[in-house]
Design an enzyme around this catalytic site. Sequence first.
Site, short mmCIF file in Angstrom:
data_model
loop_
_atom_site.label_atom_id
_atom_site.label_comp_id
_atom_site.label_asym_id
_atom_site.label_seq_id
_atom_site.Cartn_x
_atom_site.Cartn_y
_atom_site.Cartn_z
N GLY A 113 -12.54 31.60 -67.82
CA GLY A 113 -11.22 31.10 -67.44
C GLY A 113 -11.21 29.81 -66.65
O GLY A 113 -10.27 29.55 -65.89
N SER A 114 -12.22 28.94 -66.85
CA SER A 114 -12.17 27.67 -66.11
C SER A 114 -11.06 26.77 -66.68
O SER A 114 -10.44 26.00 -65.92
CB SER A 114 -13.52 26.96 -66.14
OG SER A 114 -13.77 26.36 -67.39
N ASN A 115 -10.79 26.85 -67.96
CA ASN A 115 -9.67 26.07 -68.51
C ASN A 115 -8.33 26.61 -68.00
O ASN A 115 -7.41 25.82 -67.72
CB ASN A 115 -9.71 26.05 -70.04
CG ASN A 115 -10.61 24.96 -70.57
OD1 ASN A 115 -10.28 23.77 -70.47
ND2 ASN A 115 -11.77 25.34 -71.09
N MET B 275 -11.86 33.84 -78.20
CA MET B 275 -12.88 33.80 -79.25
C MET B 275 -12.49 34.64 -80.47
O MET B 275 -13.26 35.48 -80.92
CB MET B 275 -14.21 34.28 -78.67
CG MET B 275 -14.73 33.37 -77.60
SD MET B 275 -14.84 31.65 -78.17
CE MET B 275 -15.88 30.95 -76.92
N ARG B 276 -11.28 34.41 -80.99
CA ARG B 276 -10.79 35.18 -82.12
C ARG B 276 -9.96 34.29 -83.01
O ARG B 276 -9.28 33.39 -82.51
CB ARG B 276 -9.81 36.21 -81.56
CG ARG B 276 -10.07 37.55 -81.88
CD ARG B 276 -9.31 38.50 -80.98
NE ARG B 276 -10.27 39.35 -80.38
CZ ARG B 276 -10.93 40.29 -81.06
NH1 ARG B 276 -10.65 40.54 -82.30
NH2 ARG B 276 -11.87 40.98 -80.47
N LEU B 277 -10.01 34.55 -84.30
CA LEU B 277 -9.15 33.80 -85.22
C LEU B 277 -7.71 34.29 -85.07
O LEU B 277 -7.47 35.48 -84.87
CB LEU B 277 -9.60 34.03 -86.66
CG LEU B 277 -10.69 33.11 -87.19
CD1 LEU B 277 -11.05 33.52 -88.61
CD2 LEU B 277 -10.24 31.65 -87.16
N ASN C 288 -5.36 25.01 -79.13
CA ASN C 288 -6.70 25.50 -78.81
C ASN C 288 -7.53 24.34 -78.28
O ASN C 288 -7.28 23.18 -78.62
CB ASN C 288 -7.37 26.06 -80.08
CG ASN C 288 -8.77 26.59 -79.80
OD1 ASN C 288 -9.00 27.27 -78.81
ND2 ASN C 288 -9.72 26.27 -80.68
N HIS D 74 -11.51 23.07 -78.14
CA HIS D 74 -12.81 23.35 -78.74
C HIS D 74 -13.84 22.37 -78.18
O HIS D 74 -13.58 21.16 -78.11
CB HIS D 74 -12.70 23.21 -80.26
CG HIS D 74 -13.99 23.57 -80.95
ND1 HIS D 74 -14.42 24.86 -81.11
CD2 HIS D 74 -14.96 22.77 -81.48
CE1 HIS D 74 -15.59 24.87 -81.71
NE2 HIS D 74 -15.94 23.61 -81.95
C1 GAR Z 1 -14.72 26.35 -73.31
O1 GAR Z 1 -15.82 25.50 -73.38
C2 GAR Z 1 -13.90 26.27 -74.58
O2 GAR Z 1 -13.85 24.97 -75.11
C3 GAR Z 1 -14.68 27.19 -75.48
O3 GAR Z 1 -15.00 28.27 -74.66
C4 GAR Z 1 -15.14 27.82 -73.32
C5 GAR Z 1 -14.27 28.67 -72.44
O4 GAR Z 1 -14.48 28.38 -71.10
N1 GAR Z 1 -13.91 27.58 -76.61
C6 GAR Z 1 -14.44 27.78 -77.82
O5 GAR Z 1 -15.61 27.66 -78.07
C7 GAR Z 1 -13.42 28.20 -78.88
N2 GAR Z 1 -14.05 28.19 -80.15
P1 GAR Z 1 -13.49 28.87 -69.99
O6 GAR Z 1 -13.30 30.37 -70.18
O7 GAR Z 1 -14.19 28.57 -68.71
O8 GAR Z 1 -12.20 28.11 -70.13
#
Ligand code: GAR
Length: 210
Positions: A20-22, A98-100, A115, A117
């Site tokens: 959850g850093s984003n 992490m799901r479609l 999203n 990526h």
């Molecule tokens: C992030 O790097 C995001 O871009 C990636 O998962 C990480 C989640 O980090 N997403 C994917 O790879 C989607 N295919 P977070 O939980 O710290 O935000």
Amino acid sequence: MMKIMESGKLNLAVLASGRGSNFDALCRAIEQKDLEAEIKILISDKKDAASLVKARRRGIDAFYIPPRNYRNRDEYEAVIVEKLRERGVNIVALAGYMRLVGKVFLDAYKNRILNIHPALLPSFPGLHAQKQAVEYGVRYSGCTVHIVDEGMDTGPIVMQSVVPVYQDDTEESLAERILAEEHKIYWRSLQYFAEGRVYLDGRKVYIAEK
Ligand code: GAR
């Protein structure tokens, strides 16, 4: 050319599978008034996702919804959509989800599911994007904010940021460099939507001048 939404404060839902850093970066942007939005709900498909704890600490409604409790993706997504509608959500940010995404969700929030990526799409879609980039030997990678469609990481691109890849990079060191950029471009992309500046023409996104 189609305008995706009118300007106005966003009622945002965040879906996250992991740390959850984003999500945190979006919360900070809202606190600093860089992003005109309110996070109405966080949903996770993983019971032990740190993002659930982070949301609850901030007083945001947070739900773990286990996909395996439902017969199929449509039923699972119908539950999510109902929760979002109850709270007046008008835009969705996948943040390490992490799901479609399937038809039920896509139809309910057409062109309003974003999203992030960790690669410069269309290079390195799917899992372990940073590892893919290191192993391929590219000199630059980065991150992409895109509108979600039925494909895997295939939707219209809103924003990208580029970082160098160094010869001694590991998956982890590259991921860290990319993550810093993710935290800058996700809220910026969402703010374009809040400002009613995002247009779609086929698969091309246009951001109108202020
Ligand atoms: C992030 O790097 C995001 O871009 C990636 O998962 C990480 C989640 O980090 N997403 C994917 O790879 C989607 N295919 P977070 O939980 O710290 O935000």
